[in-house]
Design an enzyme around this catalytic site. Sequence first.
Site, mmCIF file in Angstrom:
data_model
loop_
_atom_site.group_PDB
_atom_site.id
_atom_site.type_symbol
_atom_site.label_atom_id
_atom_site.label_comp_id
_atom_site.label_asym_id
_atom_site.label_seq_id
_atom_site.Cartn_x
_atom_site.Cartn_y
_atom_site.Cartn_z
ATOM 1 N N TYR A 1 0.816 -1.215 0.000
ATOM 2 C CA TYR A 1 0.000 0.000 0.000
ATOM 3 C C TYR A 1 0.851 1.268 0.000
ATOM 4 C CZ TYR A 1 -4.277 -2.500 -0.109
ATOM 5 O OH TYR A 1 -5.295 -3.292 -0.564
ATOM 6 N N ARG B 1 1.632 1.809 -3.508
ATOM 7 C CA ARG B 1 0.482 2.354 -4.244
ATOM 8 C C ARG B 1 0.232 3.824 -3.890
ATOM 9 N NH1 ARG B 1 -4.496 -1.622 -4.192
ATOM 10 N NH2 ARG B 1 -5.213 0.015 -5.594
ATOM 11 N N HIS C 1 -14.671 2.468 -2.426
ATOM 12 C CA HIS C 1 -13.674 1.607 -1.777
ATOM 13 C C HIS C 1 -12.717 2.379 -0.884
ATOM 14 C CE1 HIS C 1 -14.330 -1.660 -5.096
ATOM 15 N NE2 HIS C 1 -15.348 -1.532 -4.277
ATOM 16 N N CYS D 1 -7.527 2.872 12.390
ATOM 17 C CA CYS D 1 -7.046 1.863 13.331
ATOM 18 C C CYS D 1 -7.669 0.520 12.938
ATOM 19 C CB CYS D 1 -7.456 2.249 14.744
ATOM 20 S SG CYS D 1 -6.995 1.013 15.982
ATOM 21 N N CYS E 1 -9.997 0.169 16.879
ATOM 22 C CA CYS E 1 -10.881 1.197 17.432
ATOM 23 C C CYS E 1 -11.368 2.120 16.326
ATOM 24 C CB CYS E 1 -10.174 1.961 18.563
ATOM 25 S SG CYS E 1 -9.019 3.235 18.016
ATOM 26 N N CYS F 1 -1.850 3.195 16.217
ATOM 27 C CA CYS F 1 -2.989 4.071 16.472
ATOM 28 C C CYS F 1 -2.664 5.030 17.620
ATOM 29 C CB CYS F 1 -4.209 3.224 16.833
ATOM 30 S SG CYS F 1 -5.609 4.216 17.374
ATOM 31 N N CYS G 1 -5.751 4.294 20.761
ATOM 32 C CA CYS G 1 -5.684 3.113 21.636
ATOM 33 C C CYS G 1 -4.241 2.700 21.919
ATOM 34 C CB CYS G 1 -6.488 1.953 21.047
ATOM 35 S SG CYS G 1 -5.804 1.263 19.534
HETATM 36 ZN ZN LIG Z 1 -6.993 2.357 17.839
#
Ligand SMILES: [Zn+2]
Length: 308
Positions: A75, A78, A129, A137, A140, A190, A193
């Site tokens: 990714y 990309r 998409h 995340c 979460c 993330c 969290c």
């Molecule tokens: Zn998270």
Amino acid sequence: MASSASRAALSSIPLFHEKLLKSNRILAVCGAGLSAASGLPTFRGAGGLWRNHNAVDLATPEAFDADPGLVWLFYAYRRHMALTAKPNPAHYALAELARKRPGFKCLSQNVDNLHVRANHPSDQLSLLHGSLFTLKCTTCSWKDPYNIADPLCPALAPAAESNPDPTKPLPLLDPAQPLAEIRESELPHCPDCKTELQRPGVVWFGEMLDEDMLDDIEEWIEKEPVDMVLVVGTSSAVYPAAGYAERARTKGRTSVVTVNLEITEEDWGRMRKGDFGFEGDASLLLPELLRPVIGEVKGEEEEEEVEG
Ligand SMILES: [Zn+2]
């Protein structure tokens, strides 16, 4: 199967222009062929490989669980490719159609952000998409709607390299060169969290499309008859274009217009009177097809700030 006479009507630009000028509610469904004209690989069918991995096998939550470093590199590559590509005249033509026809809605399967960079009005664009430039995340509800850092983190720098020797494959893409293993600790986590990984905000195979977005589209189709469904860079015979075209047809006399590099005999055979098919490069065809409404498309307005 359409006869040769009706085939001529199906690909008549003057007849299409006549229909277009009478059309107010227009739905476009765009696929990978639209961005292929900007030089972005489609990763589908033959040639759909990335370092000997089938690209489809990398686009799943299971693949991310098994090897997040590998999926993130795919990714990150990309993202880099999409940032280096430019919107093409078809993106600009659709954006201008949106400004000229408030009853136009564009649905796109493309995650490359090129519609947005062509200044397509956001309230007339649904990214089915998601986007390569949205981060979220894995667990979460944290989300960063727009992040174009390239590379995203030091471990993903190989995906953002330019090619030192254009006669040879990019080291990242050369399956003969082993990839350095990326540990989870080196990938972005993330900020909310703190424990889970960030992932690309795209819809992977086996995942649901955003429900609110689908409800909006449904409501738009149900509201009033749709004059025209423009299918660009994908087949009008496959999901999701086929589904939207059929839904629109139940509401009235809808012209389904296919603009694609290749239109199969089967596709032609499915077309009805009043439908249209134009075979070729969308970046050349769309500006010509939409000209009576949009005039000459200038394009390229946004590009200065993308270089840095
Ligand atoms: Zn998270």
